[in-house]
Design a protein around this motif. Structure first.
Motif, PDB file in Angstrom:
ATOM      1  N   HIS A 153       0.831  -1.200   0.000  1.00 34.26           N
ATOM      2  CA  HIS A 153       0.000   0.000   0.000  1.00 34.26           C
ATOM      3  C   HIS A 153       0.869   1.254   0.000  1.00 34.26           C
ATOM      4  N   ALA A 154       1.917   1.241   0.818  1.00 35.89           N
ATOM      5  CA  ALA A 154       2.794   2.405   0.887  1.00 35.89           C
ATOM      6  C   ALA A 154       3.499   2.638  -0.441  1.00 35.89           C
ATOM      7  N   ARG A 155       3.995   1.582  -1.081  1.00 40.50           N
ATOM      8  CA  ARG A 155       4.673   1.717  -2.369  1.00 40.50           C
ATOM      9  C   ARG A 155       3.741   2.317  -3.432  1.00 40.50           C
ATOM     10  N   ALA A 156       2.481   1.903  -3.377  1.00 41.40           N
ATOM     11  CA  ALA A 156       1.531   2.426  -4.360  1.00 41.40           C
ATOM     12  C   ALA A 156       1.293   3.919  -4.175  1.00 41.40           C
ATOM     13  N   LEU A 157       1.519   4.428  -2.984  1.00 36.16           N
ATOM     14  CA  LEU A 157       1.293   5.849  -2.696  1.00 36.16           C
ATOM     15  C   LEU A 157       2.537   6.703  -2.908  1.00 36.16           C
ATOM     16  N   LEU A 158       3.717   6.080  -2.910  1.00 34.98           N
ATOM     17  CA  LEU A 158       4.958   6.851  -3.022  1.00 34.98           C
ATOM     18  C   LEU A 158       5.242   7.230  -4.470  1.00 34.98           C
ATOM     19  N   PRO A 159       5.582   8.487  -4.727  1.00 36.19           N
ATOM     20  CA  PRO A 159       6.016   8.875  -6.076  1.00 36.19           C
ATOM     21  C   PRO A 159       7.415   8.330  -6.357  1.00 36.19           C
ATOM     22  N   LEU A 160       7.863   8.452  -7.605  1.00 38.07           N
ATOM     23  CA  LEU A 160       9.168   7.920  -7.993  1.00 38.07           C
ATOM     24  C   LEU A 160      10.279   8.543  -7.163  1.00 38.07           C
ATOM     25  N   LEU A 161      10.181   9.842  -6.921  1.00 40.11           N
ATOM     26  CA  LEU A 161      11.157  10.535  -6.082  1.00 40.11           C
ATOM     27  C   LEU A 161      10.398  11.124  -4.894  1.00 40.11           C
ATOM     28  N   PRO A 162      10.220  10.325  -3.866  1.00 34.87           N
ATOM     29  CA  PRO A 162       9.373  10.769  -2.752  1.00 34.87           C
ATOM     30  C   PRO A 162      10.014  11.866  -1.913  1.00 34.87           C
ATOM     31  N   THR A 163       9.205  12.811  -1.506  1.00 35.26           N
ATOM     32  CA  THR A 163       9.628  13.870  -0.602  1.00 35.26           C
ATOM     33  C   THR A 163       9.340  13.412   0.831  1.00 35.26           C
ATOM     34  N   PRO A 164       9.954  14.066   1.823  1.00 37.05           N
ATOM     35  CA  PRO A 164       9.643  13.706   3.214  1.00 37.05           C
ATOM     36  C   PRO A 164       8.145  13.779   3.518  1.00 37.05           C
ATOM     37  N   ALA A 165       7.469  14.783   2.929  1.00 37.77           N
ATOM     38  CA  ALA A 165       6.029  14.902   3.168  1.00 37.77           C
ATOM     39  C   ALA A 165       5.273  13.722   2.558  1.00 37.77           C
ATOM     40  N   ALA A 166       5.704  13.263   1.364  1.00 40.59           N
ATOM     41  CA  ALA A 166       5.036  12.134   0.710  1.00 40.59           C
ATOM     42  C   ALA A 166       5.270  10.845   1.493  1.00 40.59           C
ATOM     43  N   ILE A 167       6.471  10.695   2.040  1.00 37.51           N
ATOM     44  CA  ILE A 167       6.779   9.501   2.836  1.00 37.51           C
ATOM     45  C   ILE A 167       5.924   9.482   4.106  1.00 37.51           C
ATOM     46  N   ALA A 168       5.817  10.642   4.754  1.00 37.38           N
ATOM     47  CA  ALA A 168       5.009  10.723   5.975  1.00 37.38           C
ATOM     48  C   ALA A 168       3.544  10.409   5.677  1.00 37.38           C
ATOM     49  N   SER A 169       3.045  10.906   4.564  1.00 44.08           N
ATOM     50  CA  SER A 169       1.652  10.668   4.186  1.00 44.08           C
ATOM     51  C   SER A 169       1.408   9.189   3.883  1.00 44.08           C
ATOM     52  N   ALA A 170       2.354   8.562   3.145  1.00 42.30           N
ATOM     53  CA  ALA A 170       2.215   7.144   2.803  1.00 42.30           C
ATOM     54  C   ALA A 170       2.294   6.283   4.058  1.00 42.30           C
ATOM     55  N   ALA A 171       3.183   6.664   4.990  1.00 44.20           N
ATOM     56  CA  ALA A 171       3.323   5.899   6.235  1.00 44.20           C
ATOM     57  C   ALA A 171       2.026   5.925   7.036  1.00 44.20           C
ATOM     58  N   GLU A 172       1.423   7.103   7.121  1.00 41.72           N
ATOM     59  CA  GLU A 172       0.179   7.229   7.879  1.00 41.72           C
ATOM     60  C   GLU A 172      -0.963   6.473   7.211  1.00 41.72           C
ATOM     61  N   ALA A 173      -1.050   6.528   5.889  1.00 40.98           N
ATOM     62  CA  ALA A 173      -2.166   5.908   5.171  1.00 40.98           C
ATOM     63  C   ALA A 173      -2.056   4.390   5.089  1.00 40.98           C
ATOM     64  N   SER A 174      -0.838   3.851   5.256  1.00 41.58           N
ATOM     65  CA  SER A 174      -0.642   2.409   5.092  1.00 41.58           C
ATOM     66  C   SER A 174      -0.485   1.662   6.411  1.00 41.58           C
ATOM     67  N   GLY A 175      -0.571   2.376   7.525  1.00 47.10           N
ATOM     68  CA  GLY A 175      -0.551   1.695   8.807  1.00 47.10           C
ATOM     69  C   GLY A 175       0.794   1.679   9.504  1.00 47.10           C
ATOM     70  N   PHE A 176       1.798   2.330   8.957  1.00 43.51           N
ATOM     71  CA  PHE A 176       3.109   2.344   9.620  1.00 43.51           C
ATOM     72  C   PHE A 176       3.171   3.400  10.728  1.00 43.51           C
ATOM     73  N   GLY A 177       2.384   4.447  10.561  1.00 38.52           N
ATOM     74  CA  GLY A 177       2.309   5.460  11.609  1.00 38.52           C
ATOM     75  C   GLY A 177       3.351   6.539  11.490  1.00 38.52           C
ATOM     76  N   THR A 178       4.622   6.172  11.271  1.00 43.57           N
ATOM     77  CA  THR A 178       5.698   7.161  11.177  1.00 43.57           C
ATOM     78  C   THR A 178       6.552   6.897   9.948  1.00 43.57           C
ATOM     79  N   SER A 179       7.216   7.949   9.476  1.00 44.48           N
ATOM     80  CA  SER A 179       8.128   7.812   8.336  1.00 44.48           C
ATOM     81  C   SER A 179       9.260   6.851   8.663  1.00 44.48           C
ATOM     82  N   ARG A 180       9.754   6.926   9.884  1.00 46.35           N
ATOM     83  CA  ARG A 180      10.854   6.054  10.276  1.00 46.35           C
ATOM     84  C   ARG A 180      10.446   4.582  10.184  1.00 46.35           C
ATOM     85  N   ALA A 181       9.227   4.248  10.639  1.00 46.15           N
ATOM     86  CA  ALA A 181       8.766   2.860  10.572  1.00 46.15           C
ATOM     87  C   ALA A 181       8.651   2.394   9.125  1.00 46.15           C
ATOM     88  N   LEU A 182       8.173   3.261   8.249  1.00 50.24           N
ATOM     89  CA  LEU A 182       8.067   2.890   6.835  1.00 50.24           C
ATOM     90  C   LEU A 182       9.452   2.694   6.225  1.00 50.24           C
TER      91      LEU A 182
END
Length: 300
Positions: free
Chosen positions: A254-283
């Motif tokens: 789910h997180a991979r499907a949300l990440l752009p090719l060159l993900p920004t910190p904001a995109a990583i944080a958003s994907a982490a929250e939407a996919s159940g990881f909670g934090t960018s670090r966990a993702l």
């Protein structure tokens, strides 16, 4: 009705006590000794017992024409094996053993066990269309119901309740209701496992539905289906995987499907929250663990 507190009997007296609860002793590894508390009537028996290692088999009883007689034993301490028609069923603390006395059974306790034993002529346990053989012979009921029954039984014996006490009849009915709830929970679990849709397939659907919740765990998944964690793990092991692995893979996909090719910190944080990881670090940690030698661009 008879209430015996502080029982501590040996040999013939111990065998007589167990026989009164519906058991015959086939073999004892050491001199037989049984202790505990007992309440019994013509149609109801309740006991908080411990006994030495032994081999037991239920006494064959004629069933009433309108319903069968079941004996339920909740294991509080100790482990062993219940054998039904040659098939072994291991038990441990928290296991509810349910006997239909028309079946061929034996129970081998490898160490001393403590158990709460209840037997009654129940009429309301089986729903319309269900048979005695639909009752599980060994199951793990929900922990909260186990705790409830143990508390009720211990309160009864510790406060020395008897039939002359106000509310005793209501207490007896509540014990019956609690055991019926335990049996009902095991029936639901058995029906779920017997469904054409396997436990594994149904668990996958729940993971797909709830993986985005960071608080969702394998323990909650097992509780959702009213089964033990080992039981759930066996269902996944048959597919060469585990619940934790499937949950993690689902979140990563789910997180991979949300990440752009060159993900920004904001995109990583958003994907982490939407996919159940909670934090960018966990993702990031999950992605590195999946591909330790080729971290995703922009995520390292």
């Amino acid at each position: 009705m008879r209430i015996d507190h502080g029982l501590d009997t040996q040999d013939a007296a111990a065998r007589a006590l167990l026989a009164g609860l519906g058991w015959v002793v086939d073999e004892a590894a050491v001199p037989l000794r049984v202790g505990g508390d007992l309440l019994s009537t013509d149609s109801f028996a309740l006991a908080r017992l411990w006994h030495t290692p032994l081999l037991l088999r239920p006494v064959a009883k004629e069933a009433r024409p309108d319903n069968g007689r079941f004996t339920a034993t909740l294991i509080v301490e100790g482990r062993g094996v219940l054998t039904i028609d040659g098939a072994p069923h291991s038990f441990e603390p928290g296991t509810l053993l349910i006997y239909d006395r028309q079946l061929s059974e034996s129970m081998q306790a490898d160490a001393s066990i403590a158990a709460i034993h209840v037997s009654h002529w129940w009429t309301a346990i089986l729903r319309a269309g269900q048979r005695r053989e639909d009752v599980p012979v060994a199951s793990r009921p929900p922990a909260q119901l186990v705790g409830l029954l143990i508390a009720m039984v211990n309160t009864t014996f510790e406060q020395r309740l008897d039939e002359s006490d106000l509310g005793f009849a209501a207490w007896l009915a509540s014990i019956d209701s609690a055991v019926s709830s335990l049996l009902g929970s095991t029936l639901r679990a058995r029906a779920a496992l017997a469904s054409p849709v396997t436990l594994y397939e149904r668990a996958l659907a729940v993971i797909q539905e709830r993986h985005a919740d960071p608080a969702f765990t394998v323990a909650e998944l097992a509780e959702h289906f009213d089964v033990s964690k080992p039981w759930l793990h066996r269902a996944f092991a048959e597919q060469d995987t585990s619940p934790r692995r499937v949950l993690m893979d689902t979140r990563i996909a789910h997180a991979r499907a949300l990440l752009p090719l060159l993900p920004t910190p904001a995109a990583i944080a958003s994907a982490a929250e939407a996919s159940g990881f909670g934090t960018s670090r966990a993702l990031r940690r999950a992605l590195r663990a999946e591909e330790p030698h080729t971290p995703p661009a922009g995520v390292g």
